[in-house]
Design a protein around this motif. Structure first.
Motif, PDB file in Angstrom:
ATOM      1  N   ASP A 445      -7.424  -1.851   1.133  1.00 39.87           N
ATOM      2  CA  ASP A 445      -8.000  -3.179   0.878  1.00 39.87           C
ATOM      3  C   ASP A 445      -7.146  -4.049  -0.041  1.00 39.87           C
ATOM      4  N   GLN A 446      -5.945  -3.584  -0.377  1.00 40.07           N
ATOM      5  CA  GLN A 446      -5.035  -4.397  -1.186  1.00 40.07           C
ATOM      6  C   GLN A 446      -4.023  -5.086  -0.266  1.00 40.07           C
ATOM      7  N   PRO A 447      -3.816  -6.420  -0.394  1.00 39.19           N
ATOM      8  CA  PRO A 447      -2.902  -7.133   0.503  1.00 39.19           C
ATOM      9  C   PRO A 447      -1.448  -6.719   0.314  1.00 39.19           C
ATOM     10  N   LEU A 448      -0.747  -6.516   1.445  1.00 40.23           N
ATOM     11  CA  LEU A 448       0.664  -6.136   1.416  1.00 40.23           C
ATOM     12  C   LEU A 448       1.570  -7.167   2.070  1.00 40.23           C
ATOM     13  N   SER A 449       1.148  -7.710   3.191  1.00 35.33           N
ATOM     14  CA  SER A 449       2.025  -8.621   3.927  1.00 35.33           C
ATOM     15  C   SER A 449       1.190  -9.499   4.853  1.00 35.33           C
ATOM     16  N   VAL A 450       1.574 -10.774   4.923  1.00 32.47           N
ATOM     17  CA  VAL A 450       0.995 -11.717   5.869  1.00 32.47           C
ATOM     18  C   VAL A 450       2.036 -11.978   6.947  1.00 32.47           C
ATOM     19  N   ALA A 451       1.592 -12.195   8.192  1.00 35.94           N
ATOM     20  CA  ALA A 451       2.535 -12.551   9.245  1.00 35.94           C
ATOM     21  C   ALA A 451       3.331 -13.778   8.809  1.00 35.94           C
ATOM     22  N   GLY A 452       4.630 -13.634   8.698  1.00 35.86           N
ATOM     23  CA  GLY A 452       5.482 -14.707   8.199  1.00 35.86           C
ATOM     24  C   GLY A 452       5.889 -14.520   6.751  1.00 35.86           C
ATOM     25  N   LEU A 453       5.253 -13.582   6.038  1.00 33.38           N
ATOM     26  CA  LEU A 453       5.595 -13.301   4.644  1.00 33.38           C
ATOM     27  C   LEU A 453       5.858 -11.807   4.474  1.00 33.38           C
ATOM     28  N   GLU A 454       7.021 -11.468   4.004  1.00 28.38           N
ATOM     29  CA  GLU A 454       7.283 -10.079   3.662  1.00 28.38           C
ATOM     30  C   GLU A 454       6.640  -9.761   2.312  1.00 28.38           C
ATOM     31  N   ILE A 455       6.741  -8.513   1.888  1.00 33.68           N
ATOM     32  CA  ILE A 455       6.022  -8.056   0.695  1.00 33.68           C
ATOM     33  C   ILE A 455       6.457  -8.813  -0.556  1.00 33.68           C
ATOM     34  N   HIS A 456       7.769  -9.058  -0.686  1.00 34.99           N
ATOM     35  CA  HIS A 456       8.218  -9.718  -1.920  1.00 34.99           C
ATOM     36  C   HIS A 456       7.716 -11.158  -1.991  1.00 34.99           C
ATOM     37  N   ALA A 457       7.626 -11.838  -0.819  1.00 32.10           N
ATOM     38  CA  ALA A 457       7.112 -13.207  -0.814  1.00 32.10           C
ATOM     39  C   ALA A 457       5.624 -13.221  -1.146  1.00 32.10           C
ATOM     40  N   LEU A 458       4.876 -12.282  -0.609  1.00 34.49           N
ATOM     41  CA  LEU A 458       3.453 -12.213  -0.925  1.00 34.49           C
ATOM     42  C   LEU A 458       3.249 -11.904  -2.407  1.00 34.49           C
ATOM     43  N   SER A 459       4.140 -11.125  -2.981  1.00 37.58           N
ATOM     44  CA  SER A 459       4.044 -10.806  -4.405  1.00 37.58           C
ATOM     45  C   SER A 459       4.094 -12.081  -5.246  1.00 37.58           C
ATOM     46  N   ASP A 460       4.988 -13.002  -4.883  1.00 38.20           N
ATOM     47  CA  ASP A 460       5.081 -14.261  -5.617  1.00 38.20           C
ATOM     48  C   ASP A 460       3.806 -15.081  -5.471  1.00 38.20           C
ATOM     49  N   VAL A 461       3.228 -15.082  -4.252  1.00 42.06           N
ATOM     50  CA  VAL A 461       2.016 -15.857  -4.011  1.00 42.06           C
ATOM     51  C   VAL A 461       0.850 -15.271  -4.797  1.00 42.06           C
ATOM     52  N   LEU A 462       0.715 -13.948  -4.773  1.00 40.38           N
ATOM     53  CA  LEU A 462      -0.367 -13.297  -5.520  1.00 40.38           C
ATOM     54  C   LEU A 462      -0.211 -13.524  -7.015  1.00 40.38           C
ATOM     55  N   SER A 463       1.004 -13.441  -7.497  1.00 44.11           N
ATOM     56  CA  SER A 463       1.239 -13.644  -8.937  1.00 44.11           C
ATOM     57  C   SER A 463       0.833 -15.046  -9.354  1.00 44.11           C
TER      58      SER A 463
END
Length: 501
Positions: A445-463
């Protein structure tokens, strides 16, 4: 048990020989050197004849044939019939495999479900074997029945023209070389066949008179519309209506060609599965229709819109034509409007129309992920999650799943969506619910990746949204690949040739 029919059943048909079948196949060319064909064989006269003719055709070109029978599990005799087919085809040196449909089998649409499952299984086999061409045995009588059924349903010009001689699946193309051939000619072809090692016997009956075939009892069940149509037509030789079919096919070619031009010039499918349409080209064509040329263009826009909705909505079929007409009429009346149709939202803006998946009509339950193999989601996206053997990852490798982005709590924070739009600039103009229908890969249940966003990009968005990101550090070693992969192309008609519509 199998109901094997003897050759004495037909009387006036003309057998197909190698030259005539080669002429039928020529319209589908060119083929590769040493062509490989997959032939769908149920055991009926049409598919048995097709497999034998295809084997002869391939042998002349140093190619190979693989026959496949799909056991839908709907009749107890099906397994025995598949084994019988395998034994019969072995006499001609034809390799055979049986695939079984294990899905749920209930409700009024079971025949439609079985058909979809059959093509899905065949397409998967073609992918696994690297075969590009699949032959199916629909013939002239089938075509006449299909046309009659669609005319009774008031289908448009493409539907009224019946089956196309070719159709694209994700990994292969479906070819119907026997569409111009009547049932009687097909049965006569089997009567004239003599398997290797078998000698003709004077006065022979049953399996000794040519090649036997199976009669499916469902072909006489009046619960099915096609059976009722067949009995009403009473065209055992398929001779009637051929001129009408040719005229309908010409109209279909015109509409298909115009549909391809409309889609190529005025429609774009983005990587996030959202379609962008030139609103003037769509609305004006539908609103102003006078004369035969304009009628063709209007039909083309309606068919094109149907295929857009099928692709974006992840459906197997386009919505009903009347529903599309009503929707586009309403679009023409208002400058800003949203309509729901086919599992999609049709959203008119100032100079364009967006079509995106309707968040409220898509499944929100978690979809399990297959590791190191493709996972299909919502019949629209495909995820490849690759995990190294010694990546230092958690032991719970079953904890991966896919859900819609809108089902994720952080998505409902404005700052989260704002950061998403800055990370992928063209998302800034996407409606909120269009983003909500994107797939999100989760672990426990923890987000890892959105279609179009790799993990490092999602990390920036979550932060930026003040959300925890510690779990992401565990997954730096994995590889996540998303792609928009609908079950059918936007317009398979573009791959057809006018010579064999």
């Amino acid at each position: 048990m199998c109901n094997h029919q003897s050759g004495r059943a037909a009387s006036s048909g003309v057998p197909l020989d190698a030259a005539s079948f080669s002429a039928l196949m020529a319209s589908f060319g060119p083929f590769e050197d040493r062509p490989r064909l997959l032939v769908a064989v149920s055991g009926g006269a049409d598919s048995m004849a097709l497999a034998i003719l295809a084997q002869q055709w391939c042998a002349e070109r140093a190619g190979q044939v693989l026959a496949v029978t799909v056991d839908h599990g709907l009749r107890t005799e099906a397994a025995d019939e598949a084994r019988w087919v395998a034994g019969q085809l072995a006499q001609y040196g034809i390799e055979h495999v049986t695939l079984r449909w294990n899905g749920a089998k209930s409700g009024a649409a079971v025949q439609e479900m079985a058909r979809a499952a059959r093509y899905r299984l065949i397409d998967g086999l073609a992918r696994d074997r690297g075969i590009l061409h699949v032959l199916v045995a629909h013939h002239l009588n089938d075509q006449l029945e299909t046309v009659a059924m669609r005319q009774s349903h008031d289908s448009g010009p493409v539907g009224r023209a019946g089956m196309s001689a070719r159709r694209m699946l994700p990994h292969c193309r479906i070819l119907r070389p026997l569409l111009p051939v009547s049932r009687r000619d097909i049965e006569a072809t089997l009567q004239a066949v003599m398997p290797a090692g078998r000698r003709p016997v004077a006065g022979a009956r049953g399996d000794q008179a040519g090649q036997a075939w199976i009669t499916d009892p469902s072909n006489r069940n009046r619960a099915f519309e096609r059976v009722r149509i067949r009995q009403h037509l009473q065209l055992p030789d398929g001779a009637g209506g051929q001129n009408d079919l040719a005229g309908l096919a010409r109209v279909r070619c015109d509409v298909e060609g115009e549909t391809g031009r409309f889609l190529a010039r005025h429609v774009a499918i983005e990587a996030d599965g959202v379609a962008r349409i030139d609103s003037a080209a769509l609305i004006n064509t539908v609103a102003h229709c006078e004369g035969s040329v304009s009628t063709v263009k209007r039909d083309a826009v309606l068919y094109g819109m149907g295929h857009i909705l099928r692709v974006v909505g992840g459906g197997h079929y386009a919505p009903a034509r009347d529903s599309i007409v009503r929707c586009l009429d309403l679009m023409g009346e208002r400058q800003a409007v949203r309509q729901s149709l086919g599992g999609c939202v049709i959203h008119r803006r100032e100079n364009h129309i967006l079509v995106y998946r309707e968040f409220g009509r898509m499944p929100h339950t978690a979809c399990p992920v297959v590791i190191n193999a493709p996972t299909s989601w919502d019949n629209r996206f495909q995820l490849c999650l690759e995990i190294p053997e010694n990546g230092g990852l958690p032991e719970d490798r079953d904890g991966f799943s896919i859900v819609p982005l809108g089902a994720c709590d952080p998505f409902h924070k404005r700052v989260f969506r704002q950061r998403l739009a800055r990370t992928v600039p063209f998302w800034a103009n996407r409606p909120r619910l269009a983003l909500a229908s994107l797939p999100l890969l989760c672990w426990q249940d923890q987000p890892l990746s959105v279609a179009g966003l790799e993990i490092h990009a999602l990390s920036d968005v979550l932060s930026a949204a003040g959300c925890p990101t510690d779990h992401l550090e565990l997954f730096r070693a994995i590889r996540v690949t998303w792609r928009f992969a609908p079950s059918a192309p936007l317009w398979e008609g573009g791959f057809k040739f006018v010579a064999n519509p």
